[in-house]
Design a protein around this motif. Structure first.
Motif, mmCIF file in Angstrom:
data_model
loop_
_atom_site.group_PDB
_atom_site.id
_atom_site.type_symbol
_atom_site.label_atom_id
_atom_site.label_comp_id
_atom_site.label_asym_id
_atom_site.label_seq_id
_atom_site.Cartn_x
_atom_site.Cartn_y
_atom_site.Cartn_z
ATOM 1 N N MET A 113 -1.540 -1.330 37.731
ATOM 2 C CA MET A 113 -2.169 -0.773 36.521
ATOM 3 C C MET A 113 -2.534 -1.871 35.530
ATOM 4 N N SER A 114 -3.557 -1.582 34.708
ATOM 5 C CA SER A 114 -3.864 -2.448 33.572
ATOM 6 C C SER A 114 -2.797 -2.214 32.494
ATOM 7 N N ILE A 115 -2.816 -3.055 31.448
ATOM 8 C CA ILE A 115 -1.868 -2.860 30.347
ATOM 9 C C ILE A 115 -2.044 -1.471 29.738
ATOM 10 N N GLN A 116 -3.305 -1.067 29.574
ATOM 11 C CA GLN A 116 -3.556 0.231 28.944
ATOM 12 C C GLN A 116 -3.068 1.382 29.828
ATOM 13 N N GLN A 117 -3.304 1.263 31.135
ATOM 14 C CA GLN A 117 -2.821 2.315 32.049
ATOM 15 C C GLN A 117 -1.295 2.374 32.051
ATOM 16 N N ALA A 118 -0.663 1.196 32.009
ATOM 17 C CA ALA A 118 0.800 1.174 31.964
ATOM 18 C C ALA A 118 1.317 1.792 30.665
ATOM 19 N N GLU A 119 0.588 1.566 29.578
ATOM 20 C CA GLU A 119 0.965 2.190 28.306
ATOM 21 C C GLU A 119 0.914 3.712 28.417
ATOM 22 N N VAL B 21 -8.714 -10.049 21.170
ATOM 23 C CA VAL B 21 -7.262 -10.084 21.267
ATOM 24 C C VAL B 21 -6.865 -10.857 22.515
ATOM 25 N N GLU B 22 -5.883 -11.722 22.369
ATOM 26 C CA GLU B 22 -5.454 -12.525 23.515
ATOM 27 C C GLU B 22 -4.723 -11.678 24.546
ATOM 28 N N THR B 23 -4.871 -12.083 25.792
ATOM 29 C CA THR B 23 -4.156 -11.401 26.866
ATOM 30 C C THR B 23 -2.809 -12.070 27.063
ATOM 31 N N PRO B 24 -1.742 -11.277 27.180
ATOM 32 C CA PRO B 24 -0.435 -11.908 27.367
ATOM 33 C C PRO B 24 -0.344 -12.652 28.697
ATOM 34 N N ALA B 25 0.518 -13.642 28.722
ATOM 35 C CA ALA B 25 0.700 -14.427 29.938
ATOM 36 C C ALA B 25 1.334 -13.576 31.037
ATOM 37 N N PRO B 26 0.994 -13.858 32.300
ATOM 38 C CA PRO B 26 1.595 -13.084 33.398
ATOM 39 C C PRO B 26 3.099 -13.317 33.471
ATOM 40 N N ILE B 27 3.810 -12.326 33.995
ATOM 41 C CA ILE B 27 5.260 -12.426 34.145
ATOM 42 C C ILE B 27 5.599 -12.265 35.626
ATOM 43 N N ALA C 49 0.830 -1.214 0.000
ATOM 44 C CA ALA C 49 0.000 0.000 0.000
ATOM 45 C C ALA C 49 0.865 1.265 0.000
ATOM 46 N N GLY C 50 2.182 1.098 -0.043
ATOM 47 C CA GLY C 50 3.045 2.277 -0.178
ATOM 48 C C GLY C 50 3.910 2.604 1.021
ATOM 49 N N PHE C 51 3.799 1.842 2.104
ATOM 50 C CA PHE C 51 4.668 2.112 3.252
ATOM 51 C C PHE C 51 6.057 1.527 2.993
ATOM 52 N N GLY C 52 7.063 2.181 3.585
ATOM 53 C CA GLY C 52 8.434 1.739 3.369
ATOM 54 C C GLY C 52 8.930 0.789 4.439
ATOM 55 N N PHE C 53 8.326 0.878 5.623
ATOM 56 C CA PHE C 53 8.753 0.041 6.744
ATOM 57 C C PHE C 53 7.542 -0.228 7.620
ATOM 58 N N VAL C 54 7.407 -1.453 8.067
ATOM 59 C CA VAL C 54 6.281 -1.838 8.933
ATOM 60 C C VAL C 54 6.828 -2.445 10.216
ATOM 61 N N ALA C 55 6.550 -1.805 11.329
ATOM 62 C CA ALA C 55 6.963 -2.329 12.640
ATOM 63 C C ALA C 55 5.788 -3.098 13.244
ATOM 64 N N PRO C 56 6.072 -4.067 14.088
ATOM 65 C CA PRO C 56 4.969 -4.839 14.675
ATOM 66 C C PRO C 56 4.342 -4.106 15.857
ATOM 67 N N LEU C 57 3.098 -4.415 16.104
ATOM 68 C CA LEU C 57 2.427 -3.889 17.294
ATOM 69 C C LEU C 57 1.774 -5.081 17.985
ATOM 70 N N TYR C 58 2.492 -5.660 18.927
ATOM 71 C CA TYR C 58 1.969 -6.822 19.644
ATOM 72 C C TYR C 58 1.225 -6.342 20.879
ATOM 73 N N VAL C 59 0.350 -7.200 21.385
ATOM 74 C CA VAL C 59 -0.155 -6.986 22.743
ATOM 75 C C VAL C 59 0.886 -7.594 23.660
ATOM 76 N N ARG C 60 1.479 -6.788 24.501
ATOM 77 C CA ARG C 60 2.555 -7.315 25.341
ATOM 78 C C ARG C 60 2.215 -7.112 26.798
ATOM 79 N N HIS C 61 2.760 -7.964 27.614
ATOM 80 C CA HIS C 61 2.636 -7.741 29.044
ATOM 81 C C HIS C 61 3.339 -6.442 29.391
ATOM 82 N N LYS C 62 2.835 -5.755 30.402
ATOM 83 C CA LYS C 62 3.373 -4.419 30.701
ATOM 84 C C LYS C 62 4.848 -4.449 31.098
#
Lengths: 406, 121
Positions: free
Chosen positions: A375-381, A274-280, A130-143
């Motif tokens: 915090m939740s993942i979103q709050q930590a973000e 979306v899956e929730t990441p495993a606890p760490i 679609a015209g982008f030069g670089f694509v980085a991943p966006l994973y759901v990650r544990h905080k």
């Protein structure tokens, strides 16, 4: 650095290349090979595709496991010479082969990734066409996952180059064929890039080239064979952070003109739940101990390149009991900026500086964990986003130190 | 003079933003909603868009996606009455967000920052 190639399908041209970087991945390589093949068939059926295993001369049978995985997509095996180990070497071989094949798009995935699905291939690959030069991943990650990205690489890269790429060392990404030549010819390639510095090197070069960058949401949390300690240990830490600092020196003319930051386009929503990441599990007392022990080893060195107010503040932080431990973000940002100036000026030996940064980073990570543990993942973000703003606000400090301290 | 497009389905918000931002020296244009928004941006070439998230007929976060895909570097500031939108990852494609208020100090600050980041200030 390419020592060996096996191209049973005699592939000479490909529109789209999926590269799997490996080193002794005999137990894992079949899964990403199968998932990549399915992704290519389901979503890029009209394209001429190939899957390439770029390997570090594994002696555990990775090559055989890859080539014997049944797929409808042709496969190529590449390897470095015996003894030449490094993720960067693999990606360089992949890039060179992609240029030879005249590929329009290259998707790179770690062969150790266990959570890859065909959607990863779709969402990483489609933005390139679609015209982008670089694509980085966006994973759901544990905080707490990928602490080096959260604490150093993301805030530094964002403040320096003005582009918000949340997971700049994600390990799985895509780039356009035009970027491949840039990667092959760029003079900033070095021994750290040849190892684990390669991910931030490729992301940063894309930013500095000014190509449109996209973040592709891949839905599933990243689960890798290499997962383990949340705080990267040496030499990985030095390879990644050293590459950030090497690139600062190389691209001063780019970042010194950048003020604040801009977002990137996002691709790949509507993937359902979306899956929730495993606890760490975190051993906070071990992190605290590593931070405190760093003083015995590195305090004298820090005093040679950090300003006295930061050294004094570090002394205060060290005296805090673990239950009240806190490493202020303003101090952390200025500390990293002071380190980068000392690195540029070679005030101390660069490798020693990087090693001495590790216990301080462990302390900062402990502080981040304590602040975000409820915090939740979103709050930590959101917390990390606020940290990034502190880095952006402190950039005039970096500029004044960098330009005046010779 | 930077040109700002305010997109909001509430007339009093459009008026408030328009008056206050004009006083700051900006050239302000407005739109009621998302209908033909991309064409409007193409035609009027604003330097920045202030975008309401919850409009009667449009989801501002979907519009943000469309804007970002077509106008890669156009600064967009999300304007919202609630901050629950942050749970939607699409919101990270915005330059900034502000909570709607009659005090526009925060909005003005974010506009200045976004314009500086894009080199349009």
């Amino acid at each position: 650095m390419l020592a060996y190639e096996e191209n049973p399908g005699k592939v000479e041209r490909a529109d789209l290349v999926v590269g799997l970087s490996s080193h002794n991945n005999v137990g894992n390589v079949a899964l990403p090979t199968e998932q990549a093949a399915r992704g290519l068939l389901d979503h890029f059926g009209e394209k001429n595709s190939v899957i390439i295993n770029c390997d570090n001369h594994s002696e555990d049978g990775t090559k055989e496991a890859f080539l014997q995985t049944p797929t409808e997509i042709p496969k190529i095996y590449l390897s470095t010479p015996p003894g030449m180990v490094g993720r960067g070497y693999n990606l360089r071989n992949l890039t060179a082969k992609a240029v030879e094949l005249q590929a329009q798009a290259v998707i790179a995935v770690d062969a150790g990734v266990e959570s890859i699905t065909p959607m990863w291939i779709k969402n990483l690959g489609e933005p390139i066409f679609a015209g982008f030069g670089f694509v980085a991943p966006l994973y759901v990650r544990h905080k707490y996952d990928d602490a080096v990205a959260n604490g150093i690489v993301y805030p530094m890269t964002r403040a320096l180059y003005g582009r918000r790429v949340r997971q700049p060392i994600g390990g799985d990404f895509a780039f356009a064929g035009e970027m491949a030549a840039t990667y092959l010819d760029h003079p900033s390639w070095n021994d750290r890039v040849a190892q684990f510095g390669v991910d931030i090197w490729m992301t940063t070069l894309a930013m500095c080239q000014g190509v449109p960058i996209c973040q592709a949401f891949v839905g599933k949390p990243r689960v890798s064979q290499h997962d383990g300690n949340i705080v990267a240990s040496d030499p990985t830490f030095s390879q990644v952070v050293g590459t950030v600092l090497d690139l600062m020196v190389h691209f001063q003319n780019v970042w010194e003109r950048v003020k604040w930051s801009k977002p990137t386009a996002i691709y790949g929503f509507g993937m359902g739940e979306v899956e929730t990441p495993a606890p760490i599990e975190i051993a906070q007392d071990e992190l605290h101990q590593a931070f405190v022990e760093g003083f015995a080893q590195y305090k004298d060195l820090w005093e040679t390149f950090l300003p006295s107010n930061i050294n004094n503040k570090l002394g205060e932080i060290k005296e805090l009991p673990q239950a009240q431990f806190s490493f202020p973000s303003e101090i952390w940002a200025r500390l990293l900026y002071s380190c980068s100036v000392a690195y540029k000026n070679e005030v101390v030996e660069r490798e020693a500086l990087l090693k001495s940064l590790l216990p301080l980073f462990v302390g900062k990570t402990l502080s981040l964990i304590r602040k975000t543990e409820r915090m939740s993942i979103q709050q930590a973000e959101e917390y990390i986003e606020n940290e990034c703003m502190i880095f952006e606000e402190a950039k005039p400090y970096l500029l004044s130190q960098w330009l005046n301290d010779h | 003079m930077a040109k700002i497009l305010v997109v909001d389905d509430e007339e009093h918000i459009r008026l408030l933003y328009s008056e206050e931002l004009k006083e700051e020296g900006y050239d302000v244009i407005t739109a009621e909603g998302g209908h033909l928004l991309l064409e409007r941006i193409e035609q009027d070439k604003p330097d920045l868009v202030v975008l309401d998230i919850k409009m009667v007929d449009y989801n501002g976060l979907d519009l943000l996606q469309d804007i970002r895909n077509k106008f890669y570097d156009l600064p967009v500031i999300l304007s919202t009455a609630y901050d629950t939108f942050k749970e939607d990852m699409k919101s990270i494609a915005a330059d900034f967000y502000v909570v709607k208020s009659f005090d526009l100090t925060e909005l003005k600050k974010k506009i200045q920052m976004a314009l500086e980041a894009s080199g349009a200030s």
